[in-house]
Design a protein around this motif. Structure first.
Motif, PDB file in Angstrom:
ATOM      1  N   VAL A 280       5.599   0.065  -5.216  1.00 39.47           N
ATOM      2  CA  VAL A 280       4.184  -0.722  -4.809  1.00 39.47           C
ATOM      3  C   VAL A 280       3.723  -1.567  -5.600  1.00 39.47           C
ATOM      4  O   VAL A 280       2.936  -2.380  -5.611  1.00 39.47           O
ATOM      5  CB  VAL A 280       3.174   0.525  -4.458  1.00 39.47           C
ATOM      6  N   SER A 281       4.190  -1.195  -7.022  1.00 40.63           N
ATOM      7  CA  SER A 281       3.694  -2.021  -8.088  1.00 40.63           C
ATOM      8  C   SER A 281       4.512  -3.731  -8.012  1.00 40.63           C
ATOM      9  O   SER A 281       4.387  -4.601  -8.536  1.00 40.63           O
ATOM     10  CB  SER A 281       4.163  -1.716  -9.671  1.00 40.63           C
ATOM     11  N   ASN A 282       5.536  -3.773  -7.141  1.00 38.07           N
ATOM     12  CA  ASN A 282       6.409  -4.908  -6.850  1.00 38.07           C
ATOM     13  C   ASN A 282       5.793  -5.532  -5.605  1.00 38.07           C
ATOM     14  O   ASN A 282       5.538  -4.810  -4.548  1.00 38.07           O
ATOM     15  CB  ASN A 282       7.805  -4.692  -6.386  1.00 38.07           C
TER      16      ASN A 282
ATOM     17  N   ILE B 163       5.159   4.637  -7.419  1.00 41.13           N
ATOM     18  CA  ILE B 163       4.504   3.624  -8.178  1.00 41.13           C
ATOM     19  C   ILE B 163       5.315   2.446  -8.401  1.00 41.13           C
ATOM     20  O   ILE B 163       4.797   1.229  -8.248  1.00 41.13           O
ATOM     21  CB  ILE B 163       4.003   4.249  -9.361  1.00 41.13           C
ATOM     22  N   ARG B 164       6.556   2.280  -8.917  1.00 40.34           N
ATOM     23  CA  ARG B 164       7.248   1.550  -9.097  1.00 40.34           C
ATOM     24  C   ARG B 164       7.503   0.322  -7.864  1.00 40.34           C
ATOM     25  O   ARG B 164       7.400  -0.824  -7.936  1.00 40.34           O
ATOM     26  CB  ARG B 164       8.806   1.707  -9.593  1.00 40.34           C
TER      27      ARG B 164
ATOM     28  N   GLU C 167       2.460   3.646 -13.948  1.00 40.89           N
ATOM     29  CA  GLU C 167       3.766   4.411 -14.284  1.00 40.89           C
ATOM     30  C   GLU C 167       3.766   5.708 -15.047  1.00 40.89           C
ATOM     31  O   GLU C 167       4.240   6.739 -14.785  1.00 40.89           O
ATOM     32  CB  GLU C 167       4.862   3.455 -14.592  1.00 40.89           C
TER      33      GLU C 167
ATOM     34  N   ARG D 290       0.506  -1.969 -14.545  1.00 41.30           N
ATOM     35  CA  ARG D 290       1.618  -1.234 -13.793  1.00 41.30           C
ATOM     36  C   ARG D 290       2.120  -0.401 -14.748  1.00 41.30           C
ATOM     37  O   ARG D 290       2.815   0.704 -14.192  1.00 41.30           O
ATOM     38  CB  ARG D 290       2.723  -2.456 -13.596  1.00 41.30           C
TER      39      ARG D 290
ATOM     40  N   LYS E  14       0.664  -1.119   0.153  1.00 42.19           N
ATOM     41  CA  LYS E  14      -0.048   0.098   0.125  1.00 42.19           C
ATOM     42  C   LYS E  14       0.848   1.168  -0.053  1.00 42.19           C
ATOM     43  O   LYS E  14       2.099   1.373   0.452  1.00 42.19           O
ATOM     44  CB  LYS E  14      -0.816  -0.103   1.326  1.00 42.19           C
ATOM     45  N   VAL E  15       0.307   2.299  -0.724  1.00 41.46           N
ATOM     46  CA  VAL E  15       0.753   3.790  -0.612  1.00 41.46           C
ATOM     47  C   VAL E  15       0.145   4.340   0.437  1.00 41.46           C
ATOM     48  O   VAL E  15      -1.067   4.904   0.411  1.00 41.46           O
ATOM     49  CB  VAL E  15       0.980   4.367  -1.858  1.00 41.46           C
TER      50      VAL E  15
ATOM     51  N   GLU F  41      -2.721  12.616  -3.273  1.00 43.43           N
ATOM     52  CA  GLU F  41      -4.177  12.061  -4.066  1.00 43.43           C
ATOM     53  C   GLU F  41      -3.920  11.347  -5.059  1.00 43.43           C
ATOM     54  O   GLU F  41      -4.834  10.155  -5.208  1.00 43.43           O
ATOM     55  CB  GLU F  41      -4.955  13.341  -4.246  1.00 43.43           C
ATOM     56  N   ARG F  42      -3.183  11.508  -5.894  1.00 44.91           N
ATOM     57  CA  ARG F  42      -2.906  10.775  -7.058  1.00 44.91           C
ATOM     58  C   ARG F  42      -2.328   9.185  -6.924  1.00 44.91           C
ATOM     59  O   ARG F  42      -2.755   8.091  -7.558  1.00 44.91           O
ATOM     60  CB  ARG F  42      -1.722  10.910  -8.055  1.00 44.91           C
ATOM     61  N   VAL F  43      -1.419   9.068  -5.820  1.00 45.64           N
ATOM     62  CA  VAL F  43      -0.593   7.917  -5.830  1.00 45.64           C
ATOM     63  C   VAL F  43      -0.979   7.245  -4.597  1.00 45.64           C
ATOM     64  O   VAL F  43      -0.689   5.826  -4.337  1.00 45.64           O
ATOM     65  CB  VAL F  43       0.755   8.157  -5.813  1.00 45.64           C
ATOM     66  N   SER F  44      -1.774   7.668  -3.741  1.00 44.64           N
ATOM     67  CA  SER F  44      -2.113   7.079  -2.345  1.00 44.64           C
ATOM     68  C   SER F  44      -3.080   5.798  -2.310  1.00 44.64           C
ATOM     69  O   SER F  44      -4.260   6.182  -2.854  1.00 44.64           O
ATOM     70  CB  SER F  44      -2.199   7.951  -1.073  1.00 44.64           C
ATOM     71  N   ASP F  45      -2.956   4.942  -1.528  1.00 44.71           N
ATOM     72  CA  ASP F  45      -4.092   4.171  -1.213  1.00 44.71           C
ATOM     73  C   ASP F  45      -4.940   4.485  -0.147  1.00 44.71           C
ATOM     74  O   ASP F  45      -6.329   4.288  -0.021  1.00 44.71           O
ATOM     75  CB  ASP F  45      -3.815   2.644  -1.017  1.00 44.71           C
TER      76      ASP F  45
ATOM     77  N   LEU G 136       1.468   8.216 -13.723  1.00 42.18           N
ATOM     78  CA  LEU G 136       1.699   8.660 -12.214  1.00 42.18           C
ATOM     79  C   LEU G 136       0.617   8.488 -11.497  1.00 42.18           C
ATOM     80  O   LEU G 136       0.144   9.495 -10.621  1.00 42.18           O
ATOM     81  CB  LEU G 136       2.354   9.914 -12.213  1.00 42.18           C
ATOM     82  N   VAL G 137      -0.365   7.242 -11.411  1.00 48.24           N
ATOM     83  CA  VAL G 137      -1.174   7.238 -10.398  1.00 48.24           C
ATOM     84  C   VAL G 137      -1.131   5.951  -9.757  1.00 48.24           C
ATOM     85  O   VAL G 137      -0.331   5.082 -10.254  1.00 48.24           O
ATOM     86  CB  VAL G 137      -2.544   7.314 -10.976  1.00 48.24           C
ATOM     87  N   ASN G 138      -1.841   5.674  -8.715  1.00 43.64           N
ATOM     88  CA  ASN G 138      -1.707   4.273  -8.054  1.00 43.64           C
ATOM     89  C   ASN G 138      -2.285   3.182  -9.001  1.00 43.64           C
ATOM     90  O   ASN G 138      -3.088   3.487  -9.661  1.00 43.64           O
ATOM     91  CB  ASN G 138      -2.670   4.418  -6.774  1.00 43.64           C
ATOM     92  N   PRO G 139      -1.537   2.062  -8.818  1.00 44.34           N
ATOM     93  CA  PRO G 139      -1.775   1.076  -9.748  1.00 44.34           C
ATOM     94  C   PRO G 139      -3.455   0.629  -9.587  1.00 44.34           C
ATOM     95  O   PRO G 139      -4.165  -0.017 -10.342  1.00 44.34           O
ATOM     96  CB  PRO G 139      -0.762  -0.286  -9.496  1.00 44.34           C
TER      97      PRO G 139
ATOM     98  N   LEU H 113       7.151  10.461  -8.163  1.00 40.82           N
ATOM     99  CA  LEU H 113       6.160   9.564  -8.170  1.00 40.82           C
ATOM    100  C   LEU H 113       6.171   8.198  -8.686  1.00 40.82           C
ATOM    101  O   LEU H 113       5.604   7.330  -8.430  1.00 40.82           O
ATOM    102  CB  LEU H 113       4.962  10.378  -8.923  1.00 40.82           C
TER     103      LEU H 113
END
Lengths: 303, 128
Positions: A181-183, A178-179, B44, B40, A35-36, A199-203, B47-50, A174
């Protein structure tokens, strides 16, 4: 094995005082794998103090901190070897070249991946032959991102990493989030003032104010529950009676009521007070943050 | 797959992804059985959460726009295009109708509104 623990970070009832000032008050927070977590709050709200506890730079005096099932203050080497960290003002030896520095850092991590480190530098257009002191702030941050990722950490801790950086460098941060958390099974804790990015990247969103953990909720819930309702009402409006309402502004004959919970329930409540509903909408994280910061009321959600 | 997320549009990112992929399919810029970018990779790129991309793909799949083969990825489904074009036209029609009503209410003439749309469209294309 410790790596099987579901929560990478497990903080229970953590309090911390500096002199008379409470930096953290009874904070309980778990960060699961994959999680982010976005951490927001005004300066001095307790974000950095929290991160220092996770890194073991501060030892828990009241409450407990467990990272990968270990106490980071007791077993700093074992914990830190699995964490990647980047702060707002990284302190790197300016006289070293980038290559010297990454080689030096590699010695601290068993899992350091030389090829990946080189790839990251190349991808971010950092010249490895340059001295760190000769690099711009943005380039130094890229070096920091490289050393925070090259050992493929299970937890990436970013403490205001984007402050004062150009948009390209911010995007690279950013990407790193993402890289990571993708793992599978890796998590990120991102503390930032740039709420659009959070807001964009967080769970999950964690909101601190004056040492208190005010809100800890999935980002989707945060965005679908914070709302603004514009109403017309003659005279005073007892908006505090509306469940979930936490702030209201009266201007130009209209009331702007800010709430947290089901928007329909708030509308119903306001109608019950005799208000005429003019407009309703959901708030962005930025708008929610501002509305919250202006509110004197503690956080509570409409039941 | 050239998607573009607007920051302050008020439309959630997953929905922007859904709409834009639908548009790409409707416009024939994505062919039937063509593979979409893996979750994924698109995350990337944008640039958003997967999970945001995963949610968009789930919605597209539930609505029959794409299909997913386990371990192989997501692909454009057949037979969505003509119907969906009609459907999106009717959706747009609805929105334009309410926009016209609102403009009338605010004393903005249809001519001014059309000019405004042209102006915004130019800004958007130039901004890309």
């Amino acid at each position: 094995m410790n790596s099987d623990t579901t929560n990478i970070v497990d903080i229970r009832n953590l309090s911390r005082h500096f002199g008379n000032k409470a930096a953290l008050r009874d904070v309980t927070l778990q960060i699961p794998r994959g999680k982010v977590f976005g951490v927001v709050g005004e300066n001095g709200a307790g974000k950095t103090t929290l991160i220092k506890h996770i890194l073991g730079l501060l030892k828990a005096k009241q409450g407990s901190v467990s990272v990968f099932g270990m106490d980071p203050a007791q077993q700093p080497r074992r914990v830190l070897s699995r964490i990647g960290y980047l702060s707002e003002q990284p302190d790197y030896p300016e006289w070293m070249t980038v290559t010297q520095f990454t080689t030096y850092m590699a010695a601290f991590y068993e899992t350091w991946d030389r090829r990946y480190a080189a790839e990251l530098l190349d991808m971010m257009n950092v010249d490895p032959a340059k001295k760190i002191g000769e690099l711009s702030k943005g380039q130094q941050a890229r070096v920091g991102l490289c050393v925070a990722q090259a050992h493929r950490p299970e937890l990436l801790l970013l403490d205001e990493p984007s402050s004062g950086l150009d948009p390209v460098a911010r995007n690279e941060i950013l990407s790193a989030v993402i890289r990571t958390v993708s793992n599978e099974g890796r998590s990120v804790l991102l503390s930032s003032h740039l709420l659009d990015e959070v807001e964009r990247v967080s769970d999950h969103l964690v909101f601190f104010g004056a040492g208190n953990l005010l809100l800890s909720e999935p980002m989707e819930a945060v965005l679908s529950k914070h709302h603004q309702i514009s109403v017309r009402h003659a005279g005073q409006l007892a908006w505090q009676k509306v469940p979930g309402a936490f702030n209201a502004i009266h201007a130009n004959g209209e009331w702007q009521v800010f709430g947290y919970g089901e928007m329909d329930a708030s509308i119903h409540g306001l109608r019950g007070l005799g208000a005429e509903i003019l407009e309703q909408r959901l708030l962005s994280l930025n708008e929610a943050f501002i509305a919250r910061s202006q509110s004197r009321l503690p956080f509570s959600e409409a039941a | 797959m050239n998607l573009h997320l607007a920051q302050h549009s008020g439309v959630p990112p997953y929905l922007q992804i859904v709409t834009q992929i639908k548009q790409l399919i409707a416009a024939g810029r994505l062919d039937v059985d063509q593979e979409l970018l893996p979750i994924r990779a698109l995350a990337e790129k944008l640039l958003v959460n997967p999970n945001t991309v995963a949610r968009a793909y789930r919605e597209l799949e539930a609505a029959g726009w794409i299909y997913t083969r386990r371990g192989a990825g997501s692909f454009v489904a057949a037979g969505t295009t003509p119907l969906s074009t009609e459907k999106s036209r009717s959706q747009i029609r609805e929105r334009v109708t309410s926009l016209l009503a609102e403009a009338e209410h605010m004393n903005v003439s249809t001519k001014d509104l059309i000019n405004l749309i042209r102006e915004i469209d130019t800004e958007r294309t130039e901004g890309k």
